[in-house]
Design an enzyme around this catalytic site. Structure first.
Site, short mmCIF file in Angstrom:
data_model
loop_
_atom_site.label_atom_id
_atom_site.label_comp_id
_atom_site.label_asym_id
_atom_site.label_seq_id
_atom_site.Cartn_x
_atom_site.Cartn_y
_atom_site.Cartn_z
N LYS A 172 19.57 -23.49 38.35
CA LYS A 172 20.23 -23.05 37.33
C LYS A 172 21.73 -23.63 37.45
CE LYS A 172 21.49 -20.32 33.83
NZ LYS A 172 21.07 -20.64 32.14
N ASP A 205 15.77 -20.37 32.58
CA ASP A 205 15.76 -19.67 31.53
C ASP A 205 14.76 -20.46 30.47
OD1 ASP A 205 17.75 -21.37 31.45
OD2 ASP A 205 18.98 -20.07 30.08
N ASP A 229 9.95 -16.47 42.86
CA ASP A 229 9.23 -15.16 42.74
C ASP A 229 8.83 -14.66 41.34
OD1 ASP A 229 8.28 -12.61 43.56
OD2 ASP A 229 10.24 -11.74 44.29
#
Ligand code: NAD
Length: 369
Positions: A172, A205, A229
């Site tokens: 990100k 995302d 995760d």
């Protein structure tokens, strides 16, 4: 005989590790299990969830099969799983998401590997309340160049060894301009050294959306701790659910095999949990030990048991996940069926093709209930 540390764990852990041991015996590979307790049982016995004896046993044997361990939410002791990874420097969490016999998935061709950095990031344990009123808090996202370099190298080496199509880095870096950019730079510089392996990047995302729409476009995914995760559970869901998703943790000289799923406390002691994830951890352990035929037998026996759908646990017998009614079996019965098949499977026969995805309508119906 090879000595392997065995941590039964909490909740469904003892049942699923027992299942894996049953299957291990059926392979004929001579394993001497050194059973040690971590988690709730270790607290009851000695007051600490991760005794030194557990770490010593793993350091000595350099191989471990582990059941899931409960972590108290919001308080209580620190995650045993996170501590174990940090104390043994198990930096690479590798989670293959492979669909089995086309069951429980719209994507029977799913075959992804999530490579997750497992020692730092937002799981570093550096967190505190900012004020006395506990009205603000901070968790520090520790990203180092050293850990980023070794995890991206691990991913490219894995892709090379297993002849995978490409490596996708997930970050990100548009928002987290220091930590994200550090990981991104490490990835780009490593990609330049592996010119034979296509490399690409995705923002996390977008990656989540892309994966649920077109998982077959991806292959090896490398990312930081928290993103890994979350995405590895997502990929487990694409492949058929947590009940069939194994994982491995690698350090420089130690390997620990544990399922993606947790201790599922609501099913503890009920002989209900799917043993396949833990049994496939055994498969990964056998491969790591160089016992390729035994590993192939375990994989094939699991595959055939799930394809037959005569002796499967509740999660593989849910309405909508099968085109014929199936009465669910217990954890032990399914493990026994897989163990029975291990010496019988014919490895010379080509692997049967995964059955077509179940009708999307049927799946949608099951999701509405
Ligand atoms: P979970 O994976 O235990 O359960 C999520 C859902 O999947 C539940 O509905 C559960 O019943 C189901 N499920 C999980 N494993 C299954 C199996 N083998 N067969 C059939 N159904 C299965 O996740 P959670 O509820 O978020 O966590 C429970 C505990 O496990 C928490 O304390 C968490 O910290 C811990 N945990 C441990 C590990 C680990 O040891 N590596 C990993 C994840 C979660």
């Amino acid at each position: 005989m090879v000595k392997v540390t065995l941590i039964p764990g909490d909740g469904i852990g003892p049942e699923v590790t027992n299942a894996a041991r049953l299957v291990a015996t059926a392979t004929g590979v001579d394993i001497d299990w050194e059973v040690v307790d971590a988690g709730e049982r270790a607290i009851q016995a000695g007051g600490t969830p991760l005794p030194d004896s557990v770490l010593d046993s793993i350091r000595r044997n350099r191989l471990a099969l582990k059941g899931p361990i409960t972590t108290p939410i919001g308080g209580g002791f620190r995650s045993v799983n996170v501590s174990l990874r940090q104390q043994l420097d198990l930096y690479a969490s590798v989670r293959p998401a492979r669909a089995i016999a086309g069951e429980g998935t719209r994507f029977p061709e799913t075959d992804l590997i999530v490579v997750r950095e497992a020692t730092e990031g937002l799981y570093s344990g550096v967190e505190h309340w900012v004020d006395r009123d506990h009205s603000a808090a901070e968790t520090v996202n520790v990203i180092t160049r050293k850990a980023s370099d070794r995890i991206v190298r691990f991913a490219f080496e894995l892709a090379k060894r297993e002849k995978r199509r490409k490596v996708t880095a997930v970050h990100k870096a548009n928002i987290m301009k220091t930590t994200g950019a550090l990981f991104q730079t490490a990835f780009r510089e490593m990609a330049a050294k592996y010119t034979d392996i296509p490399a690409e990047e995705r923002l996390v995302d977008n990656m989540a959306m892309q994966l649920v729409k077109r998982p077959s476009e991806y292959d090896v995914i490398v990312t930081t701790n928290l993103f890994g995760d979350i995405l590895s559970d997502l990929c487990a869901g694409l492949a058929g659910g947590l009940g069939i998703a194994p994982g491995a943790l690698y350090g420089e000289s130690i390997a620990v095999f544990e399922p993606v799923h947790g201790s599922a406390p609501k099913y503890a002691g009920q002989d209900k949990a799917n043993p396949v994830a833990e049994i496939l951890c055994l498969e990964l352990l056998l491969r790591h030990m160089g016992k390729t035929e035994a590993a192939d037998r375990v994989w094939r026996a699991v595959w055939e048991t799930i394809a037959e759908k005569k002796v499967v646990t509740y999660d593989l017998a849910l309405p909508g996940y099968t085109d014929r009614p199936v009465a669910p079996s217990g954890c032990l019965a399914m493990a026994k069926e897989i163990a029975r098949k291990v010496p019988l499977v014919d490895l010379s026969r080509p692997m049967p093709k995964a059955t077509a995805a179940k009708a999307a309508g049927a799946l949608d119906a099951s999701l509405e209930t």
